[in-house]
Design an enzyme around this catalytic site. Structure first.
Site, PDB file in Angstrom:
ATOM      1  N   ARG A   1       0.746  -1.144   0.043  1.00  0.00           N
ATOM      2  CA  ARG A   1       0.015   0.083  -0.049  1.00  0.00           C
ATOM      3  C   ARG A   1       1.046   1.145   0.200  1.00  0.00           C
ATOM      4  O   ARG A   1       0.512   2.435   0.640  1.00  0.00           O
ATOM      5  CB  ARG A   1      -1.054  -0.029   1.446  1.00  0.00           C
ATOM      6  CG  ARG A   1      -1.815  -1.120   1.298  1.00  0.00           C
ATOM      7  CD  ARG A   1      -2.966  -1.116  -0.044  1.00  0.00           C
ATOM      8  NE  ARG A   1      -3.620  -2.482  -0.066  1.00  0.00           N
ATOM      9  CZ  ARG A   1      -3.037  -3.451  -1.054  1.00  0.00           C
ATOM     10  NH1 ARG A   1      -2.249  -3.325  -1.601  1.00  0.00           N
ATOM     11  NH2 ARG A   1      -3.990  -4.420  -0.886  1.00  0.00           N
TER      12      ARG A   1
ATOM     13  N   SER B   1     -10.710  -0.993   3.547  1.00  0.00           N
ATOM     14  CA  SER B   1      -9.951  -1.530   4.899  1.00  0.00           C
ATOM     15  C   SER B   1      -9.610  -0.307   5.390  1.00  0.00           C
ATOM     16  O   SER B   1      -8.541   0.599   4.679  1.00  0.00           O
ATOM     17  CB  SER B   1      -8.921  -2.373   4.422  1.00  0.00           C
ATOM     18  OG  SER B   1      -9.606  -3.561   3.955  1.00  0.00           O
TER      19      SER B   1
ATOM     20  N   GLU C   1      -4.805   3.118   6.941  1.00  0.00           N
ATOM     21  CA  GLU C   1      -4.518   3.088   5.651  1.00  0.00           C
ATOM     22  C   GLU C   1      -5.151   4.489   4.999  1.00  0.00           C
ATOM     23  O   GLU C   1      -4.813   4.901   4.192  1.00  0.00           O
ATOM     24  CB  GLU C   1      -5.059   1.817   4.935  1.00  0.00           C
ATOM     25  CG  GLU C   1      -4.763   1.878   3.461  1.00  0.00           C
ATOM     26  CD  GLU C   1      -5.218   0.290   2.914  1.00  0.00           C
ATOM     27  OE1 GLU C   1      -4.989  -0.648   3.416  1.00  0.00           O
ATOM     28  OE2 GLU C   1      -6.101   0.453   1.932  1.00  0.00           O
TER      29      GLU C   1
HETATM   30  C1  FAD Z   1     -15.493  -0.431  -1.028  1.00  0.00           C
HETATM   31  C2  FAD Z   1     -13.875  -0.144  -0.821  1.00  0.00           C
HETATM   32  C3  FAD Z   1     -13.223  -1.211  -1.486  1.00  0.00           C
HETATM   33  C4  FAD Z   1     -11.627  -0.973  -1.515  1.00  0.00           C
HETATM   34  N1  FAD Z   1     -11.085  -2.146  -1.817  1.00  0.00           N
HETATM   35  C5  FAD Z   1      -9.755  -2.083  -1.944  1.00  0.00           C
HETATM   36  C6  FAD Z   1      -8.967  -3.061  -2.430  1.00  0.00           C
HETATM   37  O1  FAD Z   1      -9.375  -4.161  -2.339  1.00  0.00           O
HETATM   38  N2  FAD Z   1      -7.677  -2.815  -2.431  1.00  0.00           N
HETATM   39  C7  FAD Z   1      -6.995  -1.531  -2.311  1.00  0.00           C
HETATM   40  O2  FAD Z   1      -5.763  -1.518  -2.436  1.00  0.00           O
HETATM   41  N3  FAD Z   1      -7.823  -0.715  -2.025  1.00  0.00           N
HETATM   42  C8  FAD Z   1      -9.105  -0.715  -1.611  1.00  0.00           C
HETATM   43  N4  FAD Z   1     -10.035   0.321  -1.196  1.00  0.00           N
HETATM   44  C9  FAD Z   1      -9.248   1.643  -1.246  1.00  0.00           C
HETATM   45  C10 FAD Z   1      -8.982   2.589  -2.300  1.00  0.00           C
HETATM   46  O3  FAD Z   1     -10.070   2.217  -3.421  1.00  0.00           O
HETATM   47  C11 FAD Z   1      -7.587   2.537  -2.926  1.00  0.00           C
HETATM   48  O4  FAD Z   1      -6.799   2.784  -1.985  1.00  0.00           O
HETATM   49  C12 FAD Z   1      -7.309   3.462  -4.423  1.00  0.00           C
HETATM   50  O5  FAD Z   1      -6.002   3.099  -4.611  1.00  0.00           O
HETATM   51  C13 FAD Z   1      -7.460   5.001  -4.050  1.00  0.00           C
HETATM   52  O6  FAD Z   1      -7.698   5.624  -5.167  1.00  0.00           O
HETATM   53  P1  FAD Z   1      -8.504   6.905  -5.234  1.00  0.00           P
HETATM   54  O7  FAD Z   1      -8.290   7.209  -6.897  1.00  0.00           O
HETATM   55  O8  FAD Z   1      -9.844   6.996  -4.901  1.00  0.00           O
HETATM   56  O9  FAD Z   1      -7.681   7.817  -4.549  1.00  0.00           O
HETATM   57  P2  FAD Z   1      -8.009   8.850  -3.153  1.00  0.00           P
HETATM   58  O10 FAD Z   1      -8.627   8.367  -2.227  1.00  0.00           O
HETATM   59  O11 FAD Z   1      -8.663   9.987  -4.106  1.00  0.00           O
HETATM   60  O12 FAD Z   1      -6.375   9.351  -2.868  1.00  0.00           O
HETATM   61  C14 FAD Z   1      -5.493   8.488  -2.269  1.00  0.00           C
HETATM   62  C15 FAD Z   1      -4.220   9.204  -2.498  1.00  0.00           C
HETATM   63  O13 FAD Z   1      -3.823   9.245  -3.673  1.00  0.00           O
HETATM   64  C16 FAD Z   1      -3.443  10.431  -4.024  1.00  0.00           C
HETATM   65  N5  FAD Z   1      -3.587  10.634  -5.718  1.00  0.00           N
HETATM   66  C17 FAD Z   1      -4.918  10.410  -6.100  1.00  0.00           C
HETATM   67  N6  FAD Z   1      -4.613  10.456  -7.413  1.00  0.00           N
HETATM   68  C18 FAD Z   1      -3.270  11.130  -7.585  1.00  0.00           C
HETATM   69  C19 FAD Z   1      -2.575  11.472  -8.724  1.00  0.00           C
HETATM   70  N7  FAD Z   1      -3.158  11.152  -9.911  1.00  0.00           N
HETATM   71  N8  FAD Z   1      -1.382  11.640  -8.769  1.00  0.00           N
HETATM   72  C20 FAD Z   1      -0.586  11.564  -7.483  1.00  0.00           C
HETATM   73  N9  FAD Z   1      -1.405  11.481  -6.321  1.00  0.00           N
HETATM   74  C21 FAD Z   1      -2.709  10.939  -6.491  1.00  0.00           C
HETATM   75  C22 FAD Z   1      -4.141  11.308  -3.302  1.00  0.00           C
HETATM   76  O14 FAD Z   1      -3.565  12.697  -3.151  1.00  0.00           O
HETATM   77  C23 FAD Z   1      -4.130  10.707  -1.844  1.00  0.00           C
HETATM   78  O15 FAD Z   1      -2.952  10.823  -1.241  1.00  0.00           O
HETATM   79  C24 FAD Z   1     -11.379   0.157  -1.480  1.00  0.00           C
HETATM   80  C25 FAD Z   1     -12.085   1.315  -1.070  1.00  0.00           C
HETATM   81  C26 FAD Z   1     -13.489   1.131  -0.925  1.00  0.00           C
HETATM   82  C27 FAD Z   1     -14.182   2.359  -0.673  1.00  0.00           C
END
Ligand code: FAD
Length: 316
Positions: free
Chosen positions: A189, A239, A309
């Site tokens: 992660r 998570s 996380e």
């Molecule tokens: C129902 C549910 C299930 C999930 N299951 C999983 C799973 O199975 N596995 C898993 O790993 N995660 C899971 N997640 C967590 C989440 O989806 C992941 O961590 C995902 O990678 C976050 O992506 P995001 O675009 O929503 O990022 P955000 O939540 O918007 O941002 C996360 C971080 O990334 C940064 N960021 C976003 N875009 C960029 C970019 N283009 N450049 C640089 N930095 C950036 C942000 O500044 C922040 O620091 C789950 C979440 C939910 C709600």
């Protein structure tokens, strides 16, 4: 000094935008400015302008790993993802609303090229349509490619590390850099993007040929597992805690007697103790209070410190 309205069209800028509309917890106060960028040039212009004005900037993906405080964010939240209000889903083919270059996806040979604003569900679907295997794990993760690169998103034995061959970044000094998969330093992660302040613009994924129907079957099986184990019917950020080495966060939480533990409308899920959920009308303060109470009680019960996380942003 240029102000933001002179470098971007006004319809891409909103003032006092409620972050609850952009985060999967469905909570959080307003950001002073909410800015959509459609291209690397727009992102670069916004980044420079905000830096010159001394305004803090936060890059938001799909908001699925973020808890924004009820007091909101004093600065600009910048997003490159398509308008997704109300469309966050933990599974399925989410192709609606692609608006631009940073959300584009292209298949070429065994490779998928994707803008950082594209959803992980959409790149998994594109890979399947191109008869390429390797991204099935991503089909149920509700984040964007950019957020997935930062977090090295993964599930069911797959992770970004296994499939990303390169990523193009916009550095904080305005230069662009392409890093190889190794240079991305993917770990559990985390990646180099966690600390270097760069924005991911796009990524290249190297996959293997396979039969689309077999790929679809695998995606369906993973989606069913998720529905069975995870409280997808409630807003959450997945998570809540990192997996402590040699343990499972959910099990430690259950052993501490916290299954169903609640503060106000926020609580530990009955279905999966590793998920803190919004049961309907929770505030970010309540969600944060549950997270901190869980950390304290698990430590008292097991001596193990659960690390978050989920990322906290703004004023609580
Ligand atoms: C129902 C549910 C299930 C999930 N299951 C999983 C799973 O199975 N596995 C898993 O790993 N995660 C899971 N997640 C967590 C989440 O989806 C992941 O961590 C995902 O990678 C976050 O992506 P995001 O675009 O929503 O990022 P955000 O939540 O918007 O941002 C996360 C971080 O990334 C940064 N960021 C976003 N875009 C960029 C970019 N283009 N450049 C640089 N930095 C950036 C942000 O500044 C922040 O620091 C789950 C979440 C939910 C709600």
């Amino acid at each position: 000094m240029d102000d933001i309205y002179s470098v971007l069209p006004a319809d891409q800028i909103t003032e006092n935008e409620p972050m609850s509309a952009h985060c999967s917890f469905r909570t959080g106060g307003a950001a002073d400015l909410f800015i959509r960028v459609n291209s690397a040039d727009e992102l670069k212009a916004a980044q420079k302008c905000l830096k010159d004005e001394g305004k803090p900037m936060f890059l938001l993906g799909r908001g699925t790993n973020i808890l924004v405080g009820d007091g909101g964010f004093r600065g600009a939240v910048v997003t490159m993802t398509a308008d997704h209000a109300g469309s966050i889903s933990a599974a399925g083919d989410d192709r609606q609303g692609w608006i631009d270059e940073l959300c584009a996806i292209k298949a070429d040979g065994n490779r998928i090229f994707a803008g950082a604003g594209a959803t992980l569900a959409a790149i998994a679907a594109s890979a399947r349509d191109a008869a390429l295997t390797g991204l099935e794990f991503a089909s149920g993760i509700p984040g964007s490619v950019g957020g997935g690169l930062v977090m090295n998103a993964g599930a069911y034995g797959g992770e970004m590390k296994q499939v990303v061959v390169s990523a193009k970044l916009l550095m904080s000094d305005g230069s662009t850099k392409t890093l190889s998969g190794d240079e991305m330093k993917f770990g559990y992660r985390m990646s180099v993007l966690k600390d270097n302040g760069a924005a991911a613009l796009s990524a290249v994924f190297e996959l293997e040929p396979d039969d689309p129907e077999t790929i679809t079957d695998r995606m369906r099986t993973l989606a069913a597992k998720r529905r069975e184990k995870q409280p997808l019917e409630y807003p959450s950020a997945g998570s809540t805690f990192r997996r402590p080495e040699g343990h499972f966060a959910g099990k430690l939480i259950e052993e501490a007697g916290l299954r169903g533990f609640a503060i106000g409308s926020a609580g530990v899920s009955d279905k999966h103790c590793g998920f803190v959920i919004n049961r309907g009308s929770a505030t970010s303060a309540e969600i944060r209070a549950v997270i901190e109470a869980v950390q304290k009680r698990v430590y008292e019960n097991s001596g193990i410190r659960l690390e978050r996380e989920v990322i906290f942003l703004g004023e609580f």
